[in-house]
Motif scaffolding. Structure first.
Motif, PDB file in Angstrom:
ATOM      1  N   SER A 216       2.663  22.739 -12.428  1.00  0.00           N
ATOM      2  CA  SER A 216       2.486  24.015 -13.109  1.00  0.00           C
ATOM      3  C   SER A 216       0.999  24.272 -13.277  1.00  0.00           C
ATOM      4  N   GLY A 217       0.600  25.476 -12.943  1.00  0.00           N
ATOM      5  CA  GLY A 217      -0.805  25.836 -13.088  1.00  0.00           C
ATOM      6  C   GLY A 217      -1.721  24.938 -12.289  1.00  0.00           C
ATOM      7  N   GLY A 218      -1.226  24.399 -11.195  1.00  0.00           N
ATOM      8  CA  GLY A 218      -2.082  23.612 -10.314  1.00  0.00           C
ATOM      9  C   GLY A 218      -2.207  22.146 -10.732  1.00  0.00           C
ATOM     10  N   ARG A 219      -1.395  21.750 -11.703  1.00  0.00           N
ATOM     11  CA  ARG A 219      -1.444  20.337 -12.144  1.00  0.00           C
ATOM     12  C   ARG A 219      -0.034  19.794 -12.236  1.00  0.00           C
ATOM     13  N   ILE A 220       0.074  18.464 -12.093  1.00  0.00           N
ATOM     14  CA  ILE A 220       1.370  17.833 -12.371  1.00  0.00           C
ATOM     15  C   ILE A 220       1.421  17.608 -13.871  1.00  0.00           C
TER      16      ILE A 220
ATOM     17  N   MET B 170       0.840  -1.201   0.000  1.00  0.00           N
ATOM     18  CA  MET B 170       0.000   0.000   0.000  1.00  0.00           C
ATOM     19  C   MET B 170       0.874   1.249   0.000  1.00  0.00           C
ATOM     20  N   ASP B 171       0.453   2.265  -0.755  1.00  0.00           N
ATOM     21  CA  ASP B 171       1.188   3.518  -0.754  1.00  0.00           C
ATOM     22  C   ASP B 171       0.995   4.235   0.570  1.00  0.00           C
ATOM     23  N   MET B 172       2.033   4.955   0.969  1.00  0.00           N
ATOM     24  CA  MET B 172       1.906   5.733   2.207  1.00  0.00           C
ATOM     25  C   MET B 172       0.990   6.937   1.983  1.00  0.00           C
ATOM     26  N   LEU B 173       1.227   7.593   0.846  1.00  0.00           N
ATOM     27  CA  LEU B 173       0.422   8.767   0.539  1.00  0.00           C
ATOM     28  C   LEU B 173      -0.249   8.564  -0.812  1.00  0.00           C
ATOM     29  N   GLU B 174      -1.564   8.731  -0.823  1.00  0.00           N
ATOM     30  CA  GLU B 174      -2.295   8.616  -2.085  1.00  0.00           C
ATOM     31  C   GLU B 174      -3.120   9.877  -2.285  1.00  0.00           C
ATOM     32  N   ILE B 175      -2.727  10.648  -3.267  1.00  0.00           N
ATOM     33  CA  ILE B 175      -3.495  11.855  -3.577  1.00  0.00           C
ATOM     34  C   ILE B 175      -4.241  11.599  -4.877  1.00  0.00           C
ATOM     35  N   LYS B 176      -5.559  11.770  -4.809  1.00  0.00           N
ATOM     36  CA  LYS B 176      -6.374  11.483  -5.999  1.00  0.00           C
ATOM     37  C   LYS B 176      -7.184  12.705  -6.410  1.00  0.00           C
ATOM     38  N   ASN B 177      -6.966  13.142  -7.641  1.00  0.00           N
ATOM     39  CA  ASN B 177      -7.756  14.212  -8.245  1.00  0.00           C
ATOM     40  C   ASN B 177      -7.988  15.383  -7.290  1.00  0.00           C
ATOM     41  N   LEU B 178      -6.921  15.837  -6.665  1.00  0.00           N
ATOM     42  CA  LEU B 178      -7.057  16.838  -5.599  1.00  0.00           C
ATOM     43  C   LEU B 178      -7.248  18.247  -6.159  1.00  0.00           C
ATOM     44  N   HIS B 179      -8.370  18.832  -5.773  1.00  0.00           N
ATOM     45  CA  HIS B 179      -8.641  20.232  -6.124  1.00  0.00           C
ATOM     46  C   HIS B 179      -8.670  21.044  -4.835  1.00  0.00           C
ATOM     47  N   VAL B 180      -7.950  22.133  -4.827  1.00  0.00           N
ATOM     48  CA  VAL B 180      -7.898  22.951  -3.610  1.00  0.00           C
ATOM     49  C   VAL B 180      -8.111  24.423  -3.963  1.00  0.00           C
ATOM     50  N   SER B 181      -8.951  25.064  -3.152  1.00  0.00           N
ATOM     51  CA  SER B 181      -9.208  26.489  -3.356  1.00  0.00           C
ATOM     52  C   SER B 181      -8.772  27.286  -2.130  1.00  0.00           C
ATOM     53  N   VAL B 182      -8.303  28.484  -2.404  1.00  0.00           N
ATOM     54  CA  VAL B 182      -7.980  29.425  -1.337  1.00  0.00           C
ATOM     55  C   VAL B 182      -8.767  30.695  -1.613  1.00  0.00           C
ATOM     56  N   ASP B 183      -9.549  31.137  -0.643  1.00  0.00           N
ATOM     57  CA  ASP B 183     -10.410  32.312  -0.823  1.00  0.00           C
ATOM     58  C   ASP B 183     -11.243  32.190  -2.095  1.00  0.00           C
ATOM     59  N   GLY B 184     -11.728  31.004  -2.348  1.00  0.00           N
ATOM     60  CA  GLY B 184     -12.603  30.800  -3.493  1.00  0.00           C
ATOM     61  C   GLY B 184     -11.872  30.677  -4.823  1.00  0.00           C
ATOM     62  N   LYS B 185     -10.549  30.802  -4.818  1.00  0.00           N
ATOM     63  CA  LYS B 185      -9.798  30.700  -6.060  1.00  0.00           C
ATOM     64  C   LYS B 185      -9.135  29.335  -6.119  1.00  0.00           C
ATOM     65  N   GLU B 186      -9.358  28.633  -7.205  1.00  0.00           N
ATOM     66  CA  GLU B 186      -8.802  27.283  -7.317  1.00  0.00           C
ATOM     67  C   GLU B 186      -7.297  27.356  -7.603  1.00  0.00           C
ATOM     68  N   ILE B 187      -6.528  26.715  -6.736  1.00  0.00           N
ATOM     69  CA  ILE B 187      -5.069  26.731  -6.891  1.00  0.00           C
ATOM     70  C   ILE B 187      -4.588  25.384  -7.422  1.00  0.00           C
ATOM     71  N   LEU B 188      -5.043  24.315  -6.794  1.00  0.00           N
ATOM     72  CA  LEU B 188      -4.698  22.973  -7.290  1.00  0.00           C
ATOM     73  C   LEU B 188      -5.899  22.440  -8.073  1.00  0.00           C
ATOM     74  N   LYS B 189      -5.586  21.952  -9.286  1.00  0.00           N
ATOM     75  CA  LYS B 189      -6.694  21.634 -10.205  1.00  0.00           C
ATOM     76  C   LYS B 189      -6.679  20.171 -10.633  1.00  0.00           C
ATOM     77  N   GLY B 190      -6.522  19.300  -9.662  1.00  0.00           N
ATOM     78  CA  GLY B 190      -6.555  17.883 -10.005  1.00  0.00           C
ATOM     79  C   GLY B 190      -5.176  17.250  -9.945  1.00  0.00           C
ATOM     80  N   ILE B 191      -4.723  16.990  -8.732  1.00  0.00           N
ATOM     81  CA  ILE B 191      -3.400  16.401  -8.544  1.00  0.00           C
ATOM     82  C   ILE B 191      -3.568  14.912  -8.244  1.00  0.00           C
ATOM     83  N   ASP B 192      -2.773  14.106  -8.910  1.00  0.00           N
ATOM     84  CA  ASP B 192      -2.678  12.689  -8.555  1.00  0.00           C
ATOM     85  C   ASP B 192      -1.235  12.400  -8.213  1.00  0.00           C
ATOM     86  N   LEU B 193      -1.039  11.805  -7.046  1.00  0.00           N
ATOM     87  CA  LEU B 193       0.341  11.546  -6.622  1.00  0.00           C
ATOM     88  C   LEU B 193       0.353  10.408  -5.603  1.00  0.00           C
TER      89      LEU B 193
END
Lengths: 251, 482, 438
Positions: A222-226, A1-24
């Protein structure tokens, strides 16, 4: 099993989307590097992993050792084994480094149901960890990060990491503000902590740090994506070409 | 008004409770209200000499002409001084039979403070052997103190056994006409401590009122007098770490310190009276006059206070720097939470040459509280080469509390160097995030940061007190975040 | 009504009521009310907390000021450097003698379009004037109450309105000359509309025994900028009471500097109210006193809205038997987050008989703020004097050098380069004129 699994992560700060779908995915024992231009979302990733308020996960998930991180607040994540080495460590006036280390270590031990360390055993442990990092007793008696030089601050961060022995260490621009000698000391401290049980996520703008902390994988953010993933040679490639090619994608 | 009602009710209960055991209660309780008769009654009860009665009466007559001070930044409903009892014999207080009868919240606090069980019982006012143990402890100390000539006894005992000392010094620092509350205290003071350190003696142990707390229920008007003869030294601890039960009462104490040539008094207070509930109901009105007189050359008085309790604190431990080269210090931590109101600070009155003073005040406001530092540094025309350094820092936790700084700096001598600095800040989100990222929980992080903020003052406390005070800082701020 | 001085003012009002400007309109009623409040409150004295260190009542009763007479014809400028301090600067000049506007002596021509400059008496019917006159801040009532005296008796003053986006081409100098003894009550009104900019010099010059009662009411619109330099050098027997009230709208900026050199007793009051976010106020001053002079700097800054900045620095040197006073208060209202408030006051005592009183207050009701104040009082460093002398600099010069260096930190903040130099020269002159001999 992976220690860290990030799936399609979208994150917003003050309503502005910074991360736009990270998989790692990161497995124990691996060191991954995240590289990218300013404003690509590198620091956002480190904050969302550690659970900082104001970083809203709008989509996707982060699982850490099988647990959904959304269930845990900042200190619970720390106790669960996530450590963030800050780009700009925070000053805590009046609280000696020693007191801070003890408070943090015992808080985590308590949260994990372990016994707190007594003063003698704690002192011995700190000295043992401090020595290879060139952190003298005198520095431990000073208020945490107050009046510390850039190098001292980063060494203090790595000392905390060595003491708290996290499962996942996130190093945010640990190389910033360091001259080459300080960088070597810090990198040596980090490398000493590499082991099959521990994963690391090294966030950096420059390839320089990766000469000393050699990663197993490099991701370009870059631009919130890998936008690209490769081996350690990718870092050298970036050093030559710069981020320009990826900026276009981000626009 | 509520506070006095509460007091009346308490005294009423005392009466009721005692009724089944003894028949002569009436004579152990002063009549309601405050008249010359009340003062005479108190004095008679204590079998005081005529001069002291006259002294009290003079104060009382003066008090009748005075008005309550209004300048402090505190507000409370008017107090009806006639609607209160001014004397009830201490032995008649309600004694609980076991810890089960004590407010569990109180016990929780003791537990956090790490006070041992027997002491918890003692502090909670439970009638157990521990109390008597403690009395015997006092006696042991007394023997040891007597060997070096130190007098440490209740004020009433001092009046009886050392009238010449009491008469010489009582009211010599805080005169009976000083201020409304001090004058009231002079008229009706019930008990207190008397300390006398003979010439050249370094008091072999820290003196403390810690174990007197069991008697505190009637101690609304204590009077403390400490005299340090030439070349002597004493460290005195006033431990009010025991929150009283939910009584709402006026506490108007007076403390007088006198140091003669080369003497030093270090006076430390940890005050944690009941602050009232979350809505500001109940709590102690702590209107206290504390003043030290550095009467001799090269003498020193140092006040250290950790103020976390009381609904209202009105308190300005001061130093009159009369002797040449004398030094005054004031180190203060004042924490207010809930609806507490603090107006506290110090006065450094420089009269002598080469006198120096240092003020370090750390105010922490949380909840909906108000926290004011009010201080005076005054340099007399003839006071050459005075030095003062003042540092006032305020920390605000939450956006519904307030912090105020009101310093008065006055000099009539050009050789004085007076420096005053004040800052106001908050616990930053960055600091909180950093601590929590290291696994420290929210309340512990606040306590850690606030303790760091207070460090300069905590370092002034005797070791065993400092540890307790640090814990108290954390406890006082519980519920202030989140 | 027992006070002699109050009585004189009341009698003056009764006598002149009908001839004071605005006797036929709203102002007449306002004046009546103001006089009534003034008489009820009386003159401030030391039992009032905000007047703890200055007894205006005593100062005014001692001199028993009657109204200053109108002064016709030529005016001889007093022989003092302060009288011509700004002379070298290209500027508009409006002259008042004994509190009355003298157009024959003034020179304010070819004002840019959108700059309306009048004598107060000519604009009393205008709404903005009414609004400014009737405005009250109520942050320090005991201090602001004295404005009532001015409202009742104000005779003249400058009224400047600058329309949106207009920039006053060169500094406007309001020169107040006291040619004869007596009391004058002056009201200046300044309205800078959105984005407007102006620099104003205000000087109060005289040697007579006068009571100058000046109120300057300022309103700054969004993003307006006002620089204000005030110089006061009046006679040794004079009493000077100056109140500046400024309301700052969003992103506006006020830079003010006041140099106090003259007067027996002076009180300089500043009330700054932030009404819009992102505004800045720099309220600074310096004073140099000798003999029996008494100067009180009073400064209240009200951060009523978030995100504003206020910085204050007041420095003074006290020689002879002079008394310096600084009272300051920074108020941060609930929700006025991100406030940056700094207030510093430093004084040097040069003589055995000088005295200094300082009361720098903070009143904070919001948590996310950076507020600080500092105060130092001391004498010239003996070590520094010794060091300079060891390098061959005579003691008098050494002292002068150190005093100048001390005041320079404040003078650096004069918001106009040439005026800054002019004030420096005045301060140097002050020193040469007396301190060295003390």
């Amino acid at each position: 099993m992976d220690m860290l699994e990030i799936k399609n992560l979208h994150v917003s700060v003050d309503g502005k989307e910074i991360l736009k779908g990270i998989d790692l995915d990161i497995r124990a024992g691996e060191v991954h590097a995240i590289m990218g231009p300013n404003g690509s979302g590198k620091s956002t990733l480190s904050y969302v992993l550690s659970g900082r308020e104001g970083y809203e996960v709008t989509e996707g998930s982060i699982r850490f050792r099988g647990r959904d991180l959304a269930e845990l607040n900042v200190d619970e994540r720390a106790a669960a084994g996530i450590f963030l080495a800050f780009q700009y460590p925070i000053e805590i006036p009046g609280v000696t480094t020693m007191t801070f280390l003890k408070t943090a270590l015992n808080a985590q031990r308590k949260a994990r149901g372990e016994a707190e360390l007594d003063a003698v055993r704690f002192l011995k442990l700190v000295r043992e960890k401090a020595k290879p990092l060139n952190v003298p007793d005198e520095m431990l008696k000073r208020a945490l990060n107050v009046g510390f030089s850039g190098g001292e601050k980063k060494r203090a961060e790595i000392l905390q990491m060595a003491l708290l022995e996290p499962a996942l260490a996130v190093l945010d621009e640990t190389d910033s503000g360091l001259d080459i000698d300080a960088l070597k000391t810090v990198a040596a401290g980090v490398n000493a902590l590499r082991n099959p049980e521990r994963a690391m996520l090294v966030i950096t703008h420059y390839q320089r740090l990766l000469d000393y902390i050699v990663p197993d994988a490099v991701h370009v953010l870059s631009g919130g994506r890998i936008v690209k993933t490769g081996g350690k040679e990718l870092a050298h490639e970036l050093e030559k070409t710069g981020y320009a090619a990826y900026d276009a994608d981000a626009a | 008004m509520a506070a006095v009602r509460e007091t009346v009710k308490t005294v009423g209960e005392v009466e009721k409770y005692k009724y089944g055991f003894t028949t002569d209660i009436e004579s152990d309780k002063a009549p309601l209200g405050l008249t010359e008769e009340t003062v005479r009654f108190i004095s008679a009860k204590k079998s005081e000499p005529g001069w002291l009665l006259e002294w009290r009466l003079a104060a009382f007559r003066r008090w009748l002409t005075m008005e309550e001070p209004k300048w402090a930044k505190v507000s409370y409903p008017p107090i009806d001084f006639q609607d209160a009892y001014y004397y009830a014999a201490p032995k008649q207080s309600v004694k609980l039979n076991s810890l089960d009868e004590v407010d569990p919240k109180l016990l929780e606090t003791y537990k956090k403070l790490g006070i041992p069980l027997t002491e918890q019982k003692m502090l909670a006012g439970v009638a157990v052997d521990a109390v008597f143990d403690s009395v015997s402890v006092v006696t042991t100390f007394k023997e040891k103190l007597r060997e070096v000539g130190v007098i440490f006894c209740p004020m009433s005992e001092a009046v009886r056994d050392h009238p010449e000392l009491v008469q010489k010094y009582l009211g010599s620092v805080v005169p009976t006409s000083d201020n409304f509350y001090a004058t009231l205290n002079s008229a009706v003071f019930s008990e207190g401590s008397f300390v006398y350190i003979p010439e050249g003696v370094r008091c072999p142990m820290e003196l403390s009122t810690y174990f007197r707390i069991n008697e505190k229920q009637t101690g609304q008007f204590e009077r403390t007098l400490i005299i340090a003869e030439k070349g002597s030294y004493v460290s005195y601890l006033e431990g009010c770490t025991a929150p009283q039960r939910d009584e709402n009462q006026l506490h108007a104490a007076v403390v007088e310190l006198v140091t003669l040539d080369d003497a030093e008094i270090k006076y430390s207070t940890v005050q944690n009276w009941y602050p009232g509930d979350e809505d500001g109901k109940g709590g102690i009105y702590n209107f206290v006059t504390k003043r030290g007189d550095c009467r001799g050359a090269n003498s020193k008085i140092s006040w250290t206070q950790v103020e976390t309790g009381s609904a209202i604190t009105w308190k300005y431990p001061s130093c009159i720097l009369r002797g040449d080269n004398s030094r005054g210090e004031f180190y203060s931590i004042a924490i207010s939470n809930g609806r507490q109101q603090v107006d506290s600070g110090t006065k450094m009155i420089h009269l002598g040459r080469n006198t120096s003073s240092r003020i370090v005040s750390k105010g922490i406001s949380a909840g909906r509280s108000s926290n004011t530092y009010r201080g005076l540094v005054s340099v007399h025309r003839k006071a050459e080469n005075v030095r003062n350094f003042t540092q006032c820092d305020s920390l605000l936790i939450g956006d519904r509390c307030s912090a105020h700084t009101v310093p008065y700096i006055e000099t009539k001598n050009p050789s004085a160097v007076l420096e005053h600095e004040a800052t106001t800040s908050k616990i930053s989100d960055d600091q909180m995030f950093y601590c929590r990222q290291r696994g420290i929980g929210e309340e512990e992080a606040v306590a850690l940061i606030v303790n760091g903020f207070c460090r300069d003052v905590l370092q002034q406390l005797p070791m065993e007190f400092a540890v307790e005070a640090q814990k108290l800082v954390g406890i006082s701020l519980e519920g202030s975040v989140g | 009504m027992n006070d002699k001085a109050v009585q004189i003012f009341a009698e003056t009002y009764d006598r002149e009521r009908a001839v004071l400007p605005g006797a036929d309109g709203w102002l007449a009623r306002r004046r009546d009310a103001a006089l009534k409040s003034f008489v009820e409150a009386g003159l401030p004295h030391r039992r009032l907390e905000e007047w703890k260190y200055t007894d205006l009542k005593q100062a005014l009763e001692k001199a028993a000021f009657v109204p200053a007479p109108a002064h016709e014809g030529a005016v001889v400028l007093p022989d003092m450097a302060a009288a011509s301090a700004f002379a070298a600067i290209d500027r508009h000049v409006v002259v008042f003698v004994n509190g009355r506007h003298r157009s024959d002596l003034s020179k304010a021509v070819r004002l840019p379009k959108g700059v309306e400059l009048h004598s107060l008496t000519d604009v009393l019917h205008e709404q903005w004037v009414k609004e400014l006159v009737e405005r009250r801040f109520d942050d320090a009532r005991q201090s602001e109450n004295v404005v009532d005296l001015n409202t009742a008796l104000m005779r003249d003053g400058a009224a400047l309105r600058i329309r949106k986006g207009v920039c006053l081409d060169k500094p406007l100098h309001l020169l107040f000359l006291a040619a004869d003894g007596g009391a004058s009550h002056t009201r200046n009104l300044i309205l800078l509309e959105e984005g407007a900019e102006a620099t104003i010099f205000e000087s109060h010059i005289g040697v007579a025994t006068t009571f100058a009662d000046i109120v300057t009411d300022i309103a700054l619109g969004d993003e307006a900028r006002l620089s204000h330099v005030k110089l006061q050098h009046e006679g040794a027997g004079a009493v000077h009471l100056a109140t500046l009230r400024a309301r700052l709208a969003a992103k506006s900026r006020l830079s003010s500097f006041a140099l106090t050199l003259g007067c027996g007793v002076s009180r300089t009051q500043n009330f700054i109210l932030f009404a819009g976010e992102g505004a800045e106020a720099h309220v600074n001053g310096a004073y140099a006193l000798k003999a029996e002079q008494h100067a009180d700097q009073f400064c209240v800054i009200d951060h009523a809205v978030p995100g504003c900045t206020s910085h204050s620095l007041f420095k003074g040197v006290l020689d002879g038997a002079s008394v310096g006073v600084f009272q300051g208060k920074v108020i941060v209202r609930p929700h006025a987050q991100k406030t940056d408030g700094r207030q510093m006051t430093h004084a040097l005592l040069l003589s055995r008989d000088a005295a200094m009183n300082a009361k720098p207050e903070l009143e904070i009701y919001a948590d996310d703020v950076q507020c600080a104040h500092g105060s130092t009082i001391g004498e010239l460093s003996r070590d520094a004097i010794f060091f300079l002398r060891s390098r061959g600099i005579p003691e008098v010069e050494a002292r002068q050098l150190l005093v100048s260096a001390f005041l320079d930190e404040a003078l650096d903040l004069v918001p106009h380069e040439t005026a800054c130099e002019a004030l420096r020269l005045l301060v140097a002159g002050w020193f040469a004129d007396g301190e060295g001999r003390a």
